[in-house]
Structures are given as structure tokens and as C-alpha cells.
Design a protein around this motif. Structure first.
Motif, PDB file in Angstrom:
ATOM      1  N   ASP A  14      -7.254 -20.838  -6.081  1.00 57.88           N
ATOM      2  CA  ASP A  14      -6.855 -19.508  -6.558  1.00 57.88           C
ATOM      3  C   ASP A  14      -5.382 -19.306  -6.238  1.00 57.88           C
ATOM      4  OD1 ASP A  14      -6.506 -16.823  -7.133  1.00 57.88           O
ATOM      5  OD2 ASP A  14      -7.612 -16.111  -5.365  1.00 57.88           O
ATOM      6  N   THR A  17      -0.862 -13.799  -6.644  1.00 59.13           N
ATOM      7  CA  THR A  17       0.503 -13.289  -6.632  1.00 59.13           C
ATOM      8  C   THR A  17       1.040 -13.185  -5.208  1.00 59.13           C
ATOM      9  OG1 THR A  17      -0.024 -12.013  -8.602  1.00 59.13           O
ATOM     10  CG2 THR A  17       1.943 -11.389  -7.446  1.00 59.13           C
ATOM     11  N   THR A  18       0.135 -13.075  -4.249  1.00 61.37           N
ATOM     12  CA  THR A  18       0.594 -13.001  -2.856  1.00 61.37           C
ATOM     13  C   THR A  18       0.194 -14.212  -2.023  1.00 61.37           C
ATOM     14  OG1 THR A  18      -1.371 -11.781  -2.149  1.00 61.37           O
ATOM     15  CG2 THR A  18       0.521 -10.475  -2.852  1.00 61.37           C
ATOM     16  N   LYS A  19      -0.932 -14.818  -2.348  1.00 58.47           N
ATOM     17  CA  LYS A  19      -1.388 -15.966  -1.562  1.00 58.47           C
ATOM     18  C   LYS A  19      -2.108 -16.991  -2.450  1.00 58.47           C
ATOM     19  CE  LYS A  19      -6.071 -14.828  -1.437  1.00 58.47           C
ATOM     20  NZ  LYS A  19      -6.073 -14.010  -2.609  1.00 58.47           N
ATOM     21  N   GLU A 189     -10.093 -15.337 -13.577  1.00 58.66           N
ATOM     22  CA  GLU A 189     -10.364 -14.997 -12.178  1.00 58.66           C
ATOM     23  C   GLU A 189     -11.456 -13.956 -11.914  1.00 58.66           C
ATOM     24  OE1 GLU A 189      -6.522 -14.539 -10.274  1.00 58.66           O
ATOM     25  OE2 GLU A 189      -6.015 -16.604 -10.758  1.00 58.66           O
ATOM     26  N   ASP A 211     -11.110  -6.512  -9.351  1.00 56.32           N
ATOM     27  CA  ASP A 211     -10.446  -7.340  -8.350  1.00 56.32           C
ATOM     28  C   ASP A 211      -9.007  -6.835  -8.241  1.00 56.32           C
ATOM     29  OD1 ASP A 211      -8.874  -9.380  -7.092  1.00 56.32           O
ATOM     30  OD2 ASP A 211     -10.537 -10.765  -7.382  1.00 56.32           O
ATOM     31  N   GLY A 215      -0.653  -8.472  -7.499  1.00 54.33           N
ATOM     32  CA  GLY A 215       0.106  -8.219  -8.719  1.00 54.33           C
ATOM     33  C   GLY A 215      -0.729  -7.810  -9.909  1.00 54.33           C
ATOM     34  N   THR A 216      -2.037  -8.003  -9.831  1.00 47.95           N
ATOM     35  CA  THR A 216      -2.901  -7.671 -10.967  1.00 47.95           C
ATOM     36  C   THR A 216      -4.169  -6.980 -10.497  1.00 47.95           C
ATOM     37  OG1 THR A 216      -4.123  -9.763 -10.877  1.00 47.95           O
ATOM     38  CG2 THR A 216      -2.160  -9.720 -12.279  1.00 47.95           C
ATOM     39  N   GLY A 237      -1.640  -4.269  -5.483  1.00 50.84           N
ATOM     40  CA  GLY A 237      -1.253  -3.713  -4.191  1.00 50.84           C
ATOM     41  C   GLY A 237       0.240  -3.773  -3.889  1.00 50.84           C
ATOM     42  N   SER A 238       0.968  -4.695  -4.539  1.00 52.12           N
ATOM     43  CA  SER A 238       2.405  -4.812  -4.253  1.00 52.12           C
ATOM     44  C   SER A 238       3.150  -3.546  -4.647  1.00 52.12           C
ATOM     45  CB  SER A 238       3.011  -5.996  -5.009  1.00 52.12           C
ATOM     46  OG  SER A 238       2.322  -7.171  -4.700  1.00 52.12           O
ATOM     47  N   THR A 241       2.868  -1.008  -1.986  1.00 53.13           N
ATOM     48  CA  THR A 241       3.757  -1.305  -0.867  1.00 53.13           C
ATOM     49  C   THR A 241       5.181  -0.849  -1.174  1.00 53.13           C
ATOM     50  OG1 THR A 241       2.390  -3.194  -0.284  1.00 53.13           O
ATOM     51  CG2 THR A 241       4.608  -3.142   0.646  1.00 53.13           C
ATOM     52  N   PRO A 331      -7.721   1.329   3.336  1.00 56.09           N
ATOM     53  CA  PRO A 331      -8.558   2.331   3.975  1.00 56.09           C
ATOM     54  C   PRO A 331      -8.809   3.523   3.044  1.00 56.09           C
ATOM     55  CG  PRO A 331      -6.916   1.537   5.526  1.00 56.09           C
ATOM     56  CD  PRO A 331      -6.597   0.926   4.194  1.00 56.09           C
ATOM     57  N   GLN A 364     -10.657 -10.658  -0.359  1.00 53.54           N
ATOM     58  CA  GLN A 364      -9.534 -11.353  -1.013  1.00 53.54           C
ATOM     59  C   GLN A 364      -9.818 -12.843  -1.264  1.00 53.54           C
ATOM     60  OE1 GLN A 364      -9.569 -10.077   2.047  1.00 53.54           O
ATOM     61  NE2 GLN A 364      -7.906 -10.848   3.338  1.00 53.54           N
TER      62      GLN A 364
HETATM   63  N1  LIG Z   1      -6.100  -3.947   4.724  1.00 53.94           N
HETATM   64  C1  LIG Z   1      -5.473  -3.807   3.563  1.00 53.94           C
HETATM   65  N2  LIG Z   1      -5.232  -2.569   3.078  1.00 53.94           N
HETATM   66  C2  LIG Z   1      -4.589  -2.390   1.914  1.00 53.94           C
HETATM   67  N3  LIG Z   1      -4.137  -3.390   1.141  1.00 53.94           N
HETATM   68  C3  LIG Z   1      -4.362  -4.644   1.569  1.00 53.94           C
HETATM   69  C4  LIG Z   1      -5.021  -4.922   2.800  1.00 53.94           C
HETATM   70  N4  LIG Z   1      -5.081  -6.265   2.952  1.00 53.94           N
HETATM   71  C5  LIG Z   1      -4.478  -6.794   1.876  1.00 53.94           C
HETATM   72  N5  LIG Z   1      -4.035  -5.835   1.051  1.00 53.94           N
HETATM   73  C6  LIG Z   1      -3.280  -5.982  -0.186  1.00 53.94           C
HETATM   74  O1  LIG Z   1      -3.955  -6.814  -1.074  1.00 53.94           O
HETATM   75  C7  LIG Z   1      -3.013  -7.487  -1.903  1.00 53.94           C
HETATM   76  C8  LIG Z   1      -3.332  -8.964  -1.917  1.00 53.94           C
HETATM   77  O2  LIG Z   1      -4.629  -9.131  -2.397  1.00 53.94           O
HETATM   78  P1  LIG Z   1      -5.138 -10.564  -2.901  1.00 53.94           P
HETATM   79  O3  LIG Z   1      -4.992 -11.552  -1.818  1.00 53.94           O
HETATM   80  O4  LIG Z   1      -6.482 -10.352  -3.475  1.00 53.94           O
HETATM   81  O5  LIG Z   1      -4.056 -10.819  -4.060  1.00 53.94           O
HETATM   82  P2  LIG Z   1      -3.684 -12.150  -4.833  1.00 53.94           P
HETATM   83  O6  LIG Z   1      -4.930 -12.861  -5.199  1.00 53.94           O
HETATM   84  O7  LIG Z   1      -2.657 -12.917  -4.082  1.00 53.94           O
HETATM   85  O8  LIG Z   1      -2.951 -11.539  -6.111  1.00 53.94           O
HETATM   86  P3  LIG Z   1      -3.420 -11.456  -7.649  1.00 53.94           P
HETATM   87  O9  LIG Z   1      -4.900 -11.555  -7.693  1.00 53.94           O
HETATM   88  O10 LIG Z   1      -2.913 -10.117  -8.102  1.00 53.94           O
HETATM   89  O11 LIG Z   1      -2.713 -12.567  -8.342  1.00 53.94           O
HETATM   90  C9  LIG Z   1      -1.635  -7.215  -1.321  1.00 53.94           C
HETATM   91  O12 LIG Z   1      -0.971  -6.243  -2.104  1.00 53.94           O
HETATM   92  C10 LIG Z   1      -1.957  -6.661   0.054  1.00 53.94           C
HETATM   93  O13 LIG Z   1      -1.002  -5.725   0.476  1.00 53.94           O
END
Ligand SMILES: Nc1ncnc2c1ncn2[C@@H]1O[C@H](COP(=O)(O)OP(=O)(O)OP(=O)(O)O)[C@@H](O)[C@H]1O
Ligand SMILES: [Mg+2]
Length: 406
Positions: A14, A17-19, A189, A211, A215-216, A237-238, A241, A331, A364
């Protein structure tokens, strides 16, 4: 290399956008067992799309190396998640004559009718990612889930078709290849997240999976057991932030911490926030934070709701909203989603599977685990899946694995 030769090790990748998250599992005699998992920051993706090849490759390599080290095995093939604003979905219907002289529906007929449903008006720069059979109709009898072996002369299928931009998909697969991996298949996804978290009963009654990533925000709607609508919104979520960082005049890193700790939390607590230059702190209250967080979260949820309202039949019954992705950890997100959708909400973590630790069951990781489940199902061909439903690796897996592709 054919899947069957390698089916004992299954790996999901996977690239978020963040990990980036790599999960590896083995299909043993007792079912599927997760044996390794690796995670690395992803800096080369924006809103689900590759914007920097080198960064993305680095991220895939780092996550995969960790998973390999934990599992103690080296693997070559991965099931890759795809998302982004370029994804579109539509429903289609096709019909074929049953070919055999004995007028009994065969795997071949099923394959032909699904292929026929893939004939849609598609611009040359787009490709079909999934053609998911929703149900079959045999001689006018609707709602058949597995027609193989049934008597009949006319076979119809209703499919949910998901398409994407060929170049965006190619860019992801280029990174996978340059990271030294082969792609065993690609999966949109939210279907993977659904596979990991939803129960068959929920899909039957009607459920929306959201989900919320970095970024999405990906959407999958299920009704009567199968996907009926899927979509992606390029907001996650970005944005929240950066809203917090602007609103509280602090760094993105500090805003991220504040978001995770307080989110849309109620109450009147106050907390110290580091100033932009990092030299001092300023007091803020949760009430203030809510004024920043709630409108953005509600806006995103309303966008998702609107897409669903605009695209599913008016009489569709929905029983629940299931939220996955890092955004599910915000939260106090449940009451906000409950209000927007007017439906009960639950946070989706991966269902029980061998080797799954509590840490891996966090929302996540649902996508990466779901990709492994798709891989374990052993097919990329929708028609073959149906033929094999009764045997093979699948028969040993848990009940809810059986209906993954639908
Ligand atoms: N405890 C939390 N409270 C609020 N937001 C959170 C928390 N933990 C993670 N996030 C947010 O979740 C997001 C990352 O989620 P996730 O790992 O599902 O994304 P991703 O798979 O990398 O990105 P995408 O699916 O959009 O390509 C970030 O914006 C992060 O700030
Ligand atoms: Mg994601």
C-alpha cells in the motif's frame, strides 16, 4: 511467473500519501498467517498519485525491506493498491448465450459474459482495473451469485466496473518494478480496506466504507453482498493538519501532534502550542481547535455523502458507515460522521487473521492487509475466481475470504 507457483507467500503493498506499508503472509494448512510487516514514510505521492519516482521507490524499498526482515523471507511479487482522483466507477450489464450443448453454465461462459461487460466506451488513456460481478441472471432469474453448473440458455451479468488512468497506474507500477518487485495484481484501495474490515453481513445489508487517508478519502458502497459504487475524493487528513497549522500559527509537525491528541474532542481543556519559530508556546483551547477541525471534517464527509447520494439508487438501504485509514483515529470523528450520514458509525480495524497483532489491526493498515487477502484469493481473473470458489487455498481460508472480489 504464474500466481499458482507462488501462492504460498502473499504480499500486499500500500503506497499511501503519507506512508508505505508492506504486509507479507503465508497461506498455510490452517489458513492465512501474517508473518511480516514494514512501514516507511512516503514522500513521493500526492493525493494517491506519484509525483516523485525516486522518493516513491525509496519508500517501497524501505517498507519492503522491513517486512522481509521481520518475515525472514525474500519475496518478489506484490499485490499493489491503486487510488486517486483519476479513478471512476460505473455499473454495466452484459448477456451471452450459454455455449455447451447440454445448456449448462460453465466457467468459460462466466468468463465470456464478464469480458462482455468490460466492453464500455473507454478513452485510450484509461484502463479497467476491476470488473466485479454483482450478480448473474440465468434465463431471466435474477440474483444468482454463482451460476456455474446451472441449467440455462441465456447468461447475464451485472458488474461494477472500476477504471483508472493508464499513465497514473503505470507510474505506480514503474516504482514497484524499480524497487525490485513484480506486480501480481492491482486493487483499488477501498476494496482492499473493505476486504480487511467489513463483514459479509454488513455488505449484505448495505454499508459504506470510508478510508480517510492522508491525501485521499476513498469510498466503497456495498449492497446485497457486493460493491455497487466506489469513488475517491482528493482530500484527507493532511489538509486538516495544514488548517490547524494556519489557524494556530504553528508548524505542520506541531499541528499534526495537536490533531492526533485533541482532534474534534469536546470539553474546554487548554493546551500549549509551540509558536512557529519554536521558541515559545501559546495557550489554545479545544473549543478553538474544534472551530478549525469540525468544519473541514464535516465538509469532507458531506462531499462523500453527496457523491453517494448522486450515484446510488434512491431506494438503496444502508445500515452503517465504517471508517478506516489514519483519519479514523481522529478523536471524536464518530459523532460527526453519524450526524452527516444519519447512520451508525464504527471504526474499522482488520478482522481476525492469523499472525495479526493489535498494532497491525489499526485502521491505517486495513488497506495493506486487504491487499494480502486479495492476493490470497489467488486470482486476478474475476471469472476464474468463481470457478475456484469451492476449492484450493480458498477452501481453507476463513469464510469471509470467499466473497472478496464481489
Ligand atoms: N490519531 C490520529 N488522529 C487524527 N488523524 C490521524 C491520527 N493518526 C493518523 N492520522 C492521520 O491519518 C492520515 C494518514 O492516514 P493513512 O496512513 O491511512 O494515509 P495514507 O494511506 O498514507 O494516505 P492515502 O490513503 O490518502 O494515500 C494522516 O493525515 C494523519 O495525520
Ligand atoms: Mg491509504
Amino acid at each position: 511467473m504464474s500466481w499458482s507457483m507462488k501462492h504460498e507467500t502473499v504480499c500486499g503493498l500500500d503506497i499511501g500519501t503519507t506512508k508505505t506499508c508492506t504486509v507479507v503472509a503465508v497461506a498455510g494448512p490452517t489458513g492465512l498467517e501474517i508473518v511480516g510487516m514494514g512501514e516507511a514514510p512516503s514522500l513521493g505521492m500526492r493525493k494517491g498519485v506519484v509525483v516523485d519516482l525516486d522518493e516513491t521507490i525509496k519508500s517501497i524499498e524501505a517498507a519492503t525491506e522491513k517486512a522481509e526482515r521481520m518475515a525472514g523471507i525474500h519475496f518478489g511479487e506484490v499485490v499493489v493498491g491503486i487510488t486517486g482522483d483519476h479513478i471512476r466507477s460505473t455499473n454495466n450489464r452484459a448477456v451471452v448465450a450459454v455455449s455447451g450443448e447440454d445448456r449448462e453454465v460453465t466457467t468459460g461462459d462466466v468468463r465470456r459474459v464478464i469480458d462482455a461487460s468490460k466492453i464500455i466506451n473507454l478513452p485510450s488513456d484509461r484502463q479497467i482495473i476491476h470488473a466485479l460481478p454483482r450478480y448473474f441472471t440465468v434465463d431471466g432469474q435474477e440474483g444468482v451469485s454463482d451460476p456455474i453448473g446451472m441449467a440455462g440458455g441465456r447468461l447475464e451479468v451485472d458488474t461494477h466496473i472500476i477504471t483508472g488512468s493508464s499513465s497514473f497506474i503505470t507510474n505506480v507500477l514503474k516504482c514497484v518494478q524499480r524497487a525490485g518487485l513484480e506486480t501480481a495484481g492491482v486493487v483499488f484501495e477501498p476494496l482492499a480496506s473493505s476486504a480487511a474490515t467489513l463483514l459479509q453481513e454488513e455488505k449484505q445489508v448495505g454499508v459504506v466504507l470510508l478510508d480517510i487517508g492522508g491525501g485521499t478519502t476513498d469510498i466503497a458502497v456495498y449492497s446485497l453482498g457486493s460493491a455497487i459504487y466506489t469513488a475517491t475524493i482528493p482530500v484527507g487528513g493532511s489538509v486538516l493538519t495544514s488548517d490547524i497549522s494556519l489557524g494556530l500559527k504553528t508548524t505542520l509537525a506541531e499541528a499534526e501532534e495537536v490533531k492526533k491528541r485533541h482532534g474534534a474532542g469536546k470539553g474546554e481543556d487548554s493546551f500549549a502550542v509551540r509558536t512557529l519559530d519554536g521558541r515559545s508556546t501559546r495557550e489554545h483551547t479545544t473549543a478553538e481547535l474544534r472551530q478549525i477541525v469540525v468544519p473541514r471534517v464535516v465538509e469532507t464527509l458531506r462531499m462523500a455523502r453527496q457523491k453517494i447520494v448522486d450515484n446510488v439508487p434512491r431506494d438503496l438501504v444502508l445500515g452503517e458507515i465504517v471508517i478506516t485509514g489514519g483519519g479514523a483515529l481522529l478523536p471524536n470523528i464518530e459523532p460527526l460522521a453519524e450526524e452527516v450520514f444519519g447512520l451508525p458509525v464504527r471504526i474499522g480495524a482488520a478482522n481476525a487473521i492469523g499472525g495479526l497483532t493489535d498494532a497491525m489491526a489499526a485502521p491505517q493498515y486495513a488497506t495493506a492487509i486487504g491487499l494480502v487477502l486479495f492476493g490470497a484469493n489467488g486470482e486476478r481473473d474475476d471469472a476464474m475466481r468463481i470457478g475456484r470458489r469451492r476449492g484450493g487455498v480458498l477452501a481453507r481460508a476463513q469464510r469471509w475470504l470467499a466473497d472478496l472480489w464481489t
